[in-house]
Scaffold this active site. Structure first.
Site, PDB file in Angstrom:
ATOM      1  N   GLU A  86      24.680  20.960   9.757  1.00 30.80           N
ATOM      2  CA  GLU A  86      23.903  20.316   8.863  1.00 30.80           C
ATOM      3  C   GLU A  86      22.736  19.701   9.382  1.00 30.80           C
ATOM      4  OE1 GLU A  86      22.384  18.870   5.298  1.00 30.80           O
ATOM      5  OE2 GLU A  86      23.589  20.635   5.714  1.00 30.80           O
ATOM      6  N   HIS A 134      31.042  29.184  26.702  1.00 27.03           N
ATOM      7  CA  HIS A 134      30.982  30.831  25.972  1.00 27.03           C
ATOM      8  C   HIS A 134      29.706  31.451  25.741  1.00 27.03           C
ATOM      9  CE1 HIS A 134      35.364  30.773  25.832  1.00 27.03           C
ATOM     10  NE2 HIS A 134      35.486  29.720  25.482  1.00 27.03           N
ATOM     11  N   LYS A 139      18.790  20.476   9.120  1.00 22.87           N
ATOM     12  CA  LYS A 139      17.657  19.634   8.498  1.00 22.87           C
ATOM     13  C   LYS A 139      16.659  19.414   9.488  1.00 22.87           C
ATOM     14  CE  LYS A 139      19.504  18.205   4.817  1.00 22.87           C
ATOM     15  NZ  LYS A 139      19.839  19.436   4.566  1.00 22.87           N
ATOM     16  N   ASN A 164       9.930  32.677 -14.117  1.00 22.31           N
ATOM     17  CA  ASN A 164      10.546  32.247 -13.115  1.00 22.31           C
ATOM     18  C   ASN A 164      11.745  33.419 -13.105  1.00 22.31           C
ATOM     19  OD1 ASN A 164       9.363  30.027 -12.482  1.00 22.31           O
ATOM     20  ND2 ASN A 164      11.126  28.662 -13.419  1.00 22.31           N
ATOM     21  N   GLY A 165      11.894  33.797 -11.866  1.00 15.64           N
ATOM     22  CA  GLY A 165      12.937  34.983 -11.774  1.00 15.64           C
ATOM     23  C   GLY A 165      12.579  36.299 -10.895  1.00 15.64           C
ATOM     24  N   GLU A 206      14.742  22.632   8.901  1.00 13.69           N
ATOM     25  CA  GLU A 206      14.036  22.916   7.757  1.00 13.69           C
ATOM     26  C   GLU A 206      12.571  22.182   7.482  1.00 13.69           C
ATOM     27  OE1 GLU A 206      16.843  23.302   4.005  1.00 13.69           O
ATOM     28  OE2 GLU A 206      17.042  21.022   5.191  1.00 13.69           O
TER      29      GLU A 206
END
Length: 621
Positions: free
Chosen positions: A493, A516, A497, A103-104, A500
């Site tokens: 938020e 605006h 969601k 991982n990484g 996502e």
């Protein structure tokens, strides 16, 4: 991102590795693979597959030769270098001798690859991980000691990694190494395991050793030797986890996200437990030094990413509006790469569900370097996190755990809610220490927080209504979210969601910004979702809503029962709550947006818990 599980035992580890992968699939699901050392054949066996774990299981069942081994490594991948493909899936094996899961990100892999090609190594993948396998193999040409070979090899790596390594040269050994990416050792009786997450190993153990940055561990069935970044043999404590395998099961819910939405009343109760008493906040719940450190604070700096950033945005309103304490918030991925002006007497607050978010952790490390070079300044750090033994908590002066419990769904729900609860307690604690609020005001805040579980329960009771509203999104490709004050970050938020898990393009705006620019987007194909609490901005918001309605927009309003809006054609009003204050309102209204995004995703037929291109823990840049 990505998930590692590995083990060494007196029994066949294959079933354990597969179950661990299932439990880690939320970390990555582009591809997966397993490699074991077959004692009878004295060779490494490997099977890899693109897609989810069920595809890997099918390939294993169809294999002409059964995988069987008492030491093995496994991996579920979220692609960084190289596309999702079987040849890019882990484990990677070099010359039938050494197998690696990783991982990484290895930042200098291209130069290492050039050097290894010149040395005669051949590459079969597009990944950065393959250079690790070659580097270890190269060291094994000069030593039979696998630990020594790994130690020498990782010394040439730049970047972040968590590694699991096995080799035919040391069939009784499993090597684990960690720099930047999380890795734990599970302690059993006559067996040991490693994983990137405790949840992967709960069926076999509740005892864990949490590796520190730079640690390399030599693991056998009977023992664990851990060496730190300086090469010294060290002891790391064994810790008992309070989690059980049942706590991460779906139960009667179809998806983890749905389960976690409905766990929020209990999660809030857990977050408050032991931190309040007799309608007062316990400042010491932030640490024994908290009262002293909070006393000298003159401003707050919050650093976070994604959903945690939205929690920080809500808190900014609270800190400045309720207790008149200056508060700034910044996205961690921006903060870490610029030269911010860091003021004395600033409390730095980092927020992360996993405590391993790469950018947030790097930002905290940047602050710690600054503090070391300016030790005369008062710059304490506090982490708000859901994982006790995470990197973030270990590098902060103060820690406050959210106690949300395991969160498996990629789209964060209960972690966000409990972060807001902890931020409210933090605000109240600082205000109490600095005498910025009266005792009656403190009592009122705490009583409001104590009402939250019931308020959330009541909001959840509107699921059937929200499910019906979600049906109108079946043919929609765009959505606009509106809010004012603390409801603006809640709108952000909600938009996050929806995009996502349903893949609908969604944006959030302060309702006062409609004129605006965003008003140009309004038509019959653009649903507009607004949040209407009973507050000082309600009349302003109503004016904004009429502007949308006059232009043919489809309106969905989540409102307080006393906000006096009524449903009409293309103007749907859902009265989701009442008797909420400045702190409880954003938390309570967010529940409806979570349910909306969930049910829209069901209608769209997307993968709710594992949306495309996303992983739960963003442990790489």
């Amino acid at each position: 991102m990505c998930g590692i599980v590995a083990g060494i035992a007196e029994r066949n580890v294959m079933p354990i590795l597969l179950e661990g992968l299932r439990r880690l699939e939320y970390r990555g699901y582009d591809s997966s693979g397993i490699a074991v050392f077959n004692t009878e054949q004295q060779q490494l066996q490997r099977i890899r597959s693109i897609g989810k774990i069920k595809q890997l299981e099918a390939k294993i069942q169809q294999a002409s030769q059964a995988l069987n081994g008492k030491v093995g490594i496994a991996h579920t991948r979220w692609a960084t270098h190289g596309s999702p493909a079987e040849n890019n899936a882990h484990p990677h094996i070099c010359n039938h001798k050494v197998a690696v899961v990783h991982n990484g990100i290895i930042e200098n892999y291209q130069q290492l690859k050039i050097d290894q090609l010149q040395a005669g190594y051949q590459f079969t993948s597009e990944t950065d991980t393959e250079v690790i396998a070659h580097a270890i193999h190269q060291q094994l040409e000069t030593t039979d000691d696998l630990l020594q070979a790994v130690t020498q090899a990782v010394g040439h790596l730049d970047g972040a990694y968590a590694l699991g390594i096995i080799s035919i040269t040391s069939p009784e050994t499993l090597i684990a190494a960690r720099r930047g990416s999380p890795l734990v050792i599970g302690v059993g009786i006559g067996e040991h395991f490693i994983a990137s997450d405790v949840s992967a190993l709960l069926p076999v153990t509740q005892k864990f050793i949490f590796l520190e940055n730079g640690d390399i561990a030599k693991i056998s069935r009977e023992s664990v030797e851990i060496y730190n970044a300086d090469g010294d043999l060290v002891d790391r404590p064994i810790k008992q986890s309070s989690l059980t395998s049942q706590t991460v099961e779906l139960g009667q819910h179809k998806h983890y996200m749905h389960k976690e939405i409905f766990e929020q009343p209990q999660a809030v109760t857990n977050a408050l437990t032991g931190r309040i008493t007799q309608d007062q906040v316990l400042v010491s719940s932030f640490g024994h030094q908290a009262e002293t450190l909070f006393l000298g604070i003159q401003q707050i700096q919050i650093i976070a990413c994604g959903t945690s950033y939205h929690a920080g945005l809500v808190a900014k309103y609270w800190f400045e509006d309720i207790i008149a304490l200056p508060c700034q918030i910044e996205v961690a991925s921006e903060y870490r790469y610029r030269n911010p002006v860091i003021q004395n007497n600033t409390l730095f607050v980092t927020i992360s569900q996993s405590g391993e978010t790469a950018d947030t952790l790097a930002a905290l490390q940047k602050i710690n370097v600054y503090r070391k070079n300016n030790s005369h300044l008062n710059i304490p750090t506090l982490s708000i996190c859901n994982v006790a033994e995470s990197s973030l908590t270990r590098e902060s002066d103060l820690t406050c755990l959210t106690h949300a419990g395991p969160e498996i769904g990629v789209a964060s729900t209960k972690a966000f809610t409990t972060q807001l609860v902890i931020l409210a307690l933090l605000m109240t604690s600082i205000a109490k220490v600095q005498k910025r609020i009266s005792v009656p005001h403190e009592n009122k805040i705490i009583k409001g927080l104590q009402q939250l579980p019931q308020l959330i329960e009541e909001a959840l009771n509107h699921e059937d209504t929200i499910k019906t509203i979600a049906e109108s999104f079946a043919d929609k490709q765009h959505a606009l979210f509106l809010g004012r004050g603390t409801m603006y970050p809640i709108a952000m938020e909600g938009a996050l969601k929806l995009k996502e898990i349903s893949y609908i393009h969604a944006e959030a705006y302060p309702a006062g910004e409609l004129k605006h620019g965003p008003l140009a987007l309004i038509d019959e194909d653009m649903p507009v979702i607004a949040i209407a609490p009973l507050d000082d901005l309600l009349e302003k918001l109503k004016s904004n809503l009429h502007e949308v309605r006059a232009r043919g927009g489809q309106m969905i309003i989540f409102e307080d029962e006393q906000s006096n809006l009524s449903s009409e054609p293309d103007f749907t009003v859902v009265k989701v709550t009442s008797n909420v204050g400045r702190i409880t309102a954003p938390i309570t209204f967010n529940i409806s947006l979570q349910l909306l995004s969930y049910h829209v995703a069901l209608i769209k037929g997307t993968d709710v818990d594992q949306p495309r291109n996303l992983a739960k823990s963003v442990t790489v840049e």
